[in-house]
Design a protein around this motif. Structure first.
Motif, short mmCIF file in Angstrom:
data_model
loop_
_atom_site.label_atom_id
_atom_site.label_comp_id
_atom_site.label_asym_id
_atom_site.label_seq_id
_atom_site.Cartn_x
_atom_site.Cartn_y
_atom_site.Cartn_z
N UNK A 1 0.87 -1.17 0.00
CA UNK A 1 0.00 0.00 0.00
C UNK A 1 0.91 1.22 0.00
N UNK A 2 0.48 2.30 -0.61
CA UNK A 2 1.28 3.52 -0.61
C UNK A 2 1.30 4.17 0.78
N UNK A 3 0.16 4.12 1.47
CA UNK A 3 0.05 4.72 2.80
C UNK A 3 -0.70 3.76 3.71
N UNK A 4 -0.18 3.52 4.91
CA UNK A 4 -0.84 2.66 5.90
C UNK A 4 -0.97 3.43 7.21
N UNK A 5 -2.16 3.40 7.79
CA UNK A 5 -2.41 4.04 9.08
C UNK A 5 -3.17 3.09 9.98
N UNK B 1 -3.87 3.33 -1.87
CA UNK B 1 -2.98 3.32 -3.02
C UNK B 1 -2.37 1.97 -3.33
N UNK B 2 -2.84 1.36 -4.43
CA UNK B 2 -2.27 0.08 -4.86
C UNK B 2 -2.31 -0.99 -3.79
N UNK C 1 -6.32 -9.89 -2.78
CA UNK C 1 -7.35 -8.86 -2.70
C UNK C 1 -6.69 -7.55 -3.10
N UNK C 2 -7.23 -6.90 -4.14
CA UNK C 2 -6.67 -5.64 -4.62
C UNK C 2 -7.75 -4.56 -4.61
N UNK C 3 -7.34 -3.33 -4.31
CA UNK C 3 -8.27 -2.20 -4.34
C UNK C 3 -7.48 -0.90 -4.20
N UNK D 1 -12.60 -0.54 -1.35
CA UNK D 1 -13.24 0.49 -2.17
C UNK D 1 -12.34 0.81 -3.36
N UNK D 2 -12.96 0.90 -4.55
CA UNK D 2 -12.25 1.34 -5.74
C UNK D 2 -11.46 0.26 -6.44
#
Length: 308
Positions: free
Chosen positions: A43-47, A66-67, A77-79, A94-95
């Motif tokens: 993921x581009x950003x993880x929180x 992000x990715x 699983x992708x989104x 989502x997305x």
């Protein structure tokens, strides 16, 4: 070190070694747990954090943007965006959502997944496929259970399989193991059910054998050949007939409360119609006349989803 001290140290080392030995079955249980574990691989950003509930307790969560790519065994699983709630066994997606394993793939605009159950839902321009069995589908929303080997499609659902098209309010696709792979063995259609199959003997323009009713159940063998079709409630059928030399001899229309078709090695062998049964035969001159098609017939091959 005194003799007594050496003896005590040796005893402690032996106890520690015993504690570190794996318990019987631990290796198997660990492997099983690892298989069920869902890992966030990218993921581009993880929180992460906690979200308060109305009851006053807080629930931990992890969000990714992000990715996004989760992996669970052979499943991916992708989104674009995901929120994971470990305590609820839930990942919201989502997305550009896609969930895939070796057998099944479903895609949509948004969805949810339950890792322990290996089940989930999808909504918004849903596309689905059974990868090794050449089944494609589209719907407004879907539900899948990979443990139970089934896929449900809802809201103007359509499925294409081996030259056949099925459509209705809801479609259930069930799989079973055939050797080392899983194949479709039953398809159910509920509500405004329609079944169409391309007539492979027609030498002219494409013709389609058709069935309609409120419910349709199609069964198949391990080679994807029809073994039976049952239509119930306001059942209608239209199929093209041929003589012993495979020369066209017209088309047959039948209606009743229930129509059952039996197949031998994929070829129609017997038809049984019950409940106010009616029938008529159309001459050869009307074989290609669109006017004899069953009400509601549409060949929708142009709507087939495309998968990379």
């Amino acid at each position: 070190m005194t003799r007594t001290g050496r003896t005590t140290a040796l005893a402690l080392l032996c106890l520690l070694a015993l504690l570190l030995l794996p318990a019987p079955g631990l290796k198997h249980n660990t492997a099983s747990a690892e298989k069920k574990k869902t890992v966030l691989e990218h993921a581009d950003v993880v929180e992460g954090g906690e979200t308060p509930e109305s009851s006053g307790r807080v629930e931990p969560f992890r969000s990714a943007d992000g990715g996004v790519l989760f992996v669970q065994g052979s499943k991916s699983l992708r989104c674009d965006h995901a929120v994971e709630y470990p305590e609820r066994d839930l990942i919201e997606l989502v997305g550009n959502v896609s969930i895939r394993d070796k057998t099944m793939e479903t895609s949509g605009e948004r969805g949810s997944y339950h890792p322990e159950q290996e089940a989930g839902e999808m909504a918004g321009n849903v596309r689905g496929r059974i990868i090794r069995d050449n089944l494609l589908a589209k719907a407004g929303r879907s539900a899948f259970n990979q443990k139970a080997d089934e896929l449900w499609l809802y809201d103007d659902a359509v499925a294409w399989h081996q030259g056949r098209q099925l459509s209705g309010d809801a479609i259930r696709v069930h799989l079973k193991a055939v050797g080392a792979e899983k194949r479709v063995d039953e398809i159910q259609v509920h509500g405004h059910a329609f079944f169409a199959s391309r007539d492979t003997l027609s030498a002219g323009k494409p013709l389609f054998d058709q069935l309609s009713g409120e419910h349709i159940v199609v069964t198949l063998d391990g080679e994807s050949r029809l073994t039976g079709v049952t239509v119930t409630t306001k059942a209608k059928s239209l199929y093209h007939i041929y003589d012993d030399r495979n020369e066209p001899s017209g088309a047959n229309f039948t209606s009743g409360e229930r129509i059952r078709m039996f197949f031998s090695r994929g070829k129609l062998s017997r038809i049984v119609t019950t409940g106010n049964a009616l029938g008529k035969q159309y001459p050869n001159s009307l074989r290609e006349d669109k006017g004899i098609d069953l009400p509601g017939f549409r060949w929708r091959e142009g709507e087939k989803p495309v998968f990379r």
